[in-house]
Design a protein around this motif. Structure first.
Motif, PDB file in Angstrom:
ATOM      1  N   PRO A 209       0.831  -1.221   0.000  1.00 21.99           N
ATOM      2  CA  PRO A 209       0.000   0.000   0.000  1.00 21.99           C
ATOM      3  C   PRO A 209       0.858   1.260   0.000  1.00 21.99           C
ATOM      4  O   PRO A 209       1.972   1.278   0.545  1.00 21.99           O
ATOM      5  CB  PRO A 209      -0.804  -0.119   1.308  1.00 21.99           C
ATOM      6  N   PHE A 210       0.330   2.316  -0.626  1.00 25.76           N
ATOM      7  CA  PHE A 210       1.054   3.585  -0.671  1.00 25.76           C
ATOM      8  C   PHE A 210       1.309   4.146   0.724  1.00 25.76           C
ATOM      9  O   PHE A 210       2.334   4.792   0.960  1.00 25.76           O
ATOM     10  CB  PHE A 210       0.268   4.620  -1.481  1.00 25.76           C
ATOM     11  N   ASP A 211       0.367   3.922   1.632  1.00 26.54           N
ATOM     12  CA  ASP A 211       0.503   4.497   2.961  1.00 26.54           C
ATOM     13  C   ASP A 211       1.265   3.598   3.925  1.00 26.54           C
ATOM     14  O   ASP A 211       1.286   3.843   5.123  1.00 26.54           O
ATOM     15  CB  ASP A 211      -0.870   4.825   3.550  1.00 26.54           C
ATOM     16  N   ASP A 212       1.897   2.542   3.403  1.00 31.41           N
ATOM     17  CA  ASP A 212       2.703   1.687   4.261  1.00 31.41           C
ATOM     18  C   ASP A 212       3.916   2.470   4.763  1.00 31.41           C
ATOM     19  O   ASP A 212       4.502   3.273   4.021  1.00 31.41           O
ATOM     20  CB  ASP A 212       3.166   0.450   3.484  1.00 31.41           C
TER      21      ASP A 212
ATOM     22  N   TYR B 224      -2.592  14.039   4.284  1.00 37.08           N
ATOM     23  CA  TYR B 224      -1.730  13.855   5.459  1.00 37.08           C
ATOM     24  C   TYR B 224      -0.435  14.673   5.366  1.00 37.08           C
ATOM     25  O   TYR B 224       0.318  14.758   6.327  1.00 37.08           O
ATOM     26  CB  TYR B 224      -1.379  12.377   5.608  1.00 37.08           C
ATOM     27  N   LEU B 225      -0.168  15.252   4.189  1.00 33.62           N
ATOM     28  CA  LEU B 225       1.026  16.084   4.053  1.00 33.62           C
ATOM     29  C   LEU B 225       0.920  17.374   4.858  1.00 33.62           C
ATOM     30  O   LEU B 225       1.924  18.055   5.076  1.00 33.62           O
ATOM     31  CB  LEU B 225       1.267  16.419   2.578  1.00 33.62           C
ATOM     32  N   TRP B 226      -0.285  17.734   5.268  1.00 29.48           N
ATOM     33  CA  TRP B 226      -0.477  18.980   5.995  1.00 29.48           C
ATOM     34  C   TRP B 226      -1.266  18.698   7.270  1.00 29.48           C
ATOM     35  O   TRP B 226      -1.856  17.635   7.425  1.00 29.48           O
ATOM     36  CB  TRP B 226      -1.260  19.991   5.140  1.00 29.48           C
TER      37      TRP B 226
ATOM     38  N   ARG C 185      -1.065  23.963   7.522  1.00 26.27           N
ATOM     39  CA  ARG C 185       0.388  24.109   7.676  1.00 26.27           C
ATOM     40  C   ARG C 185       1.126  22.885   7.140  1.00 26.27           C
ATOM     41  O   ARG C 185       0.594  21.765   7.118  1.00 26.27           O
ATOM     42  CB  ARG C 185       0.755  24.310   9.154  1.00 26.27           C
ATOM     43  N   ASP C 186       2.358  23.125   6.724  1.00 27.17           N
ATOM     44  CA  ASP C 186       3.227  22.051   6.243  1.00 27.17           C
ATOM     45  C   ASP C 186       3.645  21.169   7.418  1.00 27.17           C
ATOM     46  O   ASP C 186       4.021  21.661   8.473  1.00 27.17           O
ATOM     47  CB  ASP C 186       4.464  22.638   5.554  1.00 27.17           C
TER      48      ASP C 186
END
Length: 800
Positions: free
Chosen positions: A434-437, A508-510, A568-569
């Motif tokens: 999975p990408f989120d692994d 989830y990047l921010w 925010r970052d």
């Protein structure tokens, strides 16, 4: 020739087969490890082994010397251990053969026994002359009824001379090389040198290993050939019995040309086999001939080039064996147990059958294992296929971005790997991550607004049974374009503002904040927000007057409330985007306590005259009024405001005074008047400084209160005389002339330490209590002096 030899000729059939083929039926798979083992042959028989010097009643070690002597062929190598040991019982008609033996394999100190019992019969009758070219020996056999040649060669007379000159009747043998005759020797001496002579029921057999001193090598049409020419003779008084035995074998080792394995043999191996009337050639593998259509389908070809027979087999054709090998990468070679049968018929219709058994092998060829990226972005799952894996290669581990995972994966792992089997004797593996692994590397390019998911894969594969390890590396990247910070949708309501955010896979990047505070369920509960968050969306209802609002354009008709959500970052905490929503609101009464110490209040003074309302300082008049309300805007340190310092809060207070309105002038005046108390309370922990005279700083807005009460005064506010005119109606809203601005000295303020205990002292700080007490006194400076106080009164207050 032309006479029956007194003893019955006996010839044991050479039955060629590979252990690899037979053992598949009677042996366990561990036999494939025999290339690392020592093999011991245990033969249990009730007969005399014709080609062995003595009966075998106990286990003997199967050495190369013994194999040649007992007509065995062994291959101990990468691919197989195979043999064609003819230690058997033979029927009287020379057609039925029983094969009984046990193979004892010693591997890593342990013995494993394999029993093999076979009964076989010949498929074709024996030819008059049989020549066999095996891997490690050559053989010729002749039948007793073979006719004598019509003529006599010159070298034959030389043999006759030696035979007549012999003083014994024992059988002797004379070898002939190219234009050279050797001295005769007894059969016993020939046996010591590795030559075997045997007779069966009607057949004479002569066998020897390659490279004997009495053999000679030559070239026929450029193909190397080894020849042994022996004459067996015996003198019986005046009669000489002679048997001419010639065997010749092609010593071509084969070659590899353009994807095919090529082997050659001359059509005529020796001049004594010339004078041919007919030549027939048939090809097969593993000791069995195949029909021509089958051979053509597999790609086998037999061609005659200038009296040279050329055999060509595609390297990966059916009927061969394949083996993997590790040498700075994965390699492979292919081998074929070639069986070629050539039948020669001379002018006298004498048939000679030549049987060639050759193991042909390709050179080491690179074997390419490939990976195919089958990832679909919408599945948010890496799917990588590892293909073209040979059947003797297994996957043992997978390294994902430095995280090693043994195969098979555990049930708790989010990774998944499956095996895919193909009909061409290869297989593959499908890996899903999975990408989120956590093992996946994620890289976000702000400049390009692209999110990369990266997976470096190191496959560990093992060649069995040698357990040779090699690795296959690959890198796969999945990229999402147009990746931008999330933006909320906002809607105004009478009671506040509602925000909604639809979740995206890369949000989830921010992270989301209200001001500098991270938005969490705990923060929402603390500030009175209503928050719900699921896998689809985030909903946030922000009621009016809760923490985080900013107000402006306050009028008697209403005001504007603004709420801002920041994105925010995750790495730098820098603000990447924001959602700001401003909505109009209405309210009968309201009070705003700003961070810069300004109070804006709309108070309900119905029953009085809004235009005549004042604060404690009667010079402070309303900014705007309507029929029932008055709007004041003033600084906390002005208009007679007082300060009350509590344990955790500081409260600024002022009052709005107004007189009751009478309907008739004849009514007696009352001594009562009404006031509205307005308060702004700030937490001390959020204050940067309290004003000393005219300066105020806070990082939080204050909490306001409007308190209606009635008090009595000695001085009547409403006149007792009857007015001469009736009261005029006050316009709905009207501007009032502001009070004159007072002249103030330069700003002075002090900074207050945040309170953490009873005296406001942080733990571990070396702060003198006396200094804090002085600061507490200075906080009340304005309370004692007021804005109009003299310099001396201020000084007295400071001293106090």
């Amino acid at each position: 020739c032309g006479h029956n030899i007194p003893s019955a000729w006996f010839m044991l059939l050479f039955f060629f087969f590979w252990f690899a083929g037979v053992m598949k039926q009677v042996c366990t798979p561990s036999l494939s490890r025999m290339q690392q083992s020592v093999a011991t042959l245990s033969v249990f028989s009730l007969f005399r082994a014709s080609w062995c010097s003595e009966p075998l009643t106990s286990a003997v070690t199967l050495t190369t010397k013994y194999a040649r002597r007992c007509k065995c062929t062994m291959f101990i190598g990468f691919l197989w251990y195979s043999g064609s040991c003819v230690i058997l019982s033979v029927s009287q008609d020379d057609e039925l053969f029983t094969f009984n033996f046990k193979l004892i394999v010693t591997h890593e100190g342990k013995e494993v026994t394999y029993a093999l019992n076979k009964t076989c019969s010949i498929a074709l009758p024996w030819s008059l002359r049989e020549i066999t070219c095996e891997e490690n020996y050559m053989e010729v056999s002749v039948r007793s009824e073979i006719p004598c040649p019509s003529g006599t060669e010159e070298e034959d007379w030389d043999v006759v001379k030696h035979a007549h000159g012999s003083t014994t009747s024992d059988w002797q043998v004379m070898f002939q090389r190219a234009e050279e005759q050797l001295m005769p020797m007894k059969l016993s001496e020939a046996r010591k040198q590795g030559y075997i002579f045997d007779i069966t029921h009607g057949r004479l057999v002569f066998r020897m290993p390659y490279g004997q001193p009495d053999s000679f090598s030559t070239e026929v049409n450029g193909v190397p050939v080894e020849v042994v020419h022996a004459t067996l003779f015996s003198r019986q008084r005046w009669v000489v019995v002679m048997v001419d035995l010639v065997t010749a074998c092609s010593m071509d080792e084969g070659s590899y040309d353009n994807g095919a394995i090529v082997w050659e043999t001359p059509e005529v191996l020796h001049r004594l086999l010339s004078g041919l009337h007919d030549v027939r050639v048939q090809i097969g593998v593993d000791g069995e001939l195949m029909e021509q259509p089958v051979a053509e389908k597999r790609g086998y070809t037999v061609e005659n080039h200038n009296t040279t027979i050329q055999i060509s087999i595609p390297y990966n054709a059916e009927g061969g064996y394949r083996k993997s090998s590790v040498m700075d990468g994965l390699y492979e070679f292919y081998s074929f147990n070639l069986y070629l049968e050539q039948i020669l018929v001379d002018a006298g219709h004498v048939e000679t059958r030549l049987r060639f058994h050759r193991t042909l092998a390709s050179p080491l060829l690179p074997h390419h294992i490939f990976t195919a990226n089958q990832t679909a972005l919408e599945e948010r799952l890496f799917t990588i296929y590892l293909g073209n894996v040979p059947e003797d290669v297994q996957l043992t581990a997978v390294d994902l971005n430095g995280h090693k995972c043994q195969v098979p994966f555990t049930n708790t792992s989010s990774h998944m790997i499956t095996t895919v089997v193909h009909p061409n004797n290869t297989h593959g593996y499908t890996l899903k991550v999975p990408f989120d692994d956590p093992v996946v590397i994620q890289q976000y390019s702000k400049a390009d607004a692209v999110l990369h998911h990266k997976l470096n894969i190191n496959y560990t594969l093992v060649v069995i049974p040698e357990n040779s390890t090699f690795h296959h590396l690959t890198t796969v990247v999945a990229s999402f374009a147009d990746v931008s910070p999330p933006v909320f949708a906002a809607v105004c309501s009478e009671s506040g503002i509602s925000f909604k955010l639809d979740h995206r896979p890369f949000d989830y990047l921010w992270y989301i904040t209200i001001g500098s505070d991270l938005l969490t369920p705990e923060l929402a509960a603390q500030h009175g927000y209503i928050m719900s968050n699921d896998s689809q969306s985030l909903l946030l209802d922000v009621p009016l007057y809760t923490n985080g609002y900013k107000y402006k354009d306050i009028t008697l008709k209403g005001f504007l409330g603004t709420f801002e959500i920041l994105v925010r970052d995750h790495e730098t905490s820098e603000v990447q985007s924001s959602t700001v929503k401003t909505c109009p609101f209405t309210s009968t009464e309201l009070i705003m306590c700003s961070t810069d110490g300004k109070v804006t209040v709309v108070a309900d003074v119905s029953g009085g005259i809004p235009a005549r309302t004042t604060l404690i300082d009667k010079s402070c008049r309303p900014k705007k009024v309507d029929e029932t309300r008055a709007l004041f805007s003033f600084s906390l340190n002005s208009c007679g405001s007082t300060v009350k310092l509590g344990k955790e809060n500081v409260t600024y207070e002022n009052k709005i005074f107004y007189s009751k309105r009478y309907l008739g002038v004849s009514k007696a005046a009352s001594d009562s008047h009404t006031r509205v108390t307005v308060q702004c309370t700030y937490p001390i922990a959020g204050l940067f400084s309290l004003f000393s005279e005219y300066r105020f700083e806070s990082d939080l807005v204050g909490y306001g209160n409007i308190i209606h009460n009635v008090s009595t005064a000695g001085t009547p506010i409403i006149p007792t005389t009857k007015p001469t005119t009736t009261l005029q109606t006050i316009p709905t809203t009207r501007e009032l002339v502001p009070s004159p601005t007072a002249v103030h000295p330069p700003v002075r303020y002090i900074r207050v330490t945040r309170v953490y205990n009873r005296y406001g002292v942080k733990e571990g700080e070396n702060v003198k209590l006396e200094l804090l007490q002085v600061r507490s006194c200075l906080t009340f400076w304005h309370l004692f002096t007021g804005p109009a106080g003299t310099f001396q009164s201020k000084l007295n207050a400071a001293k106090l």
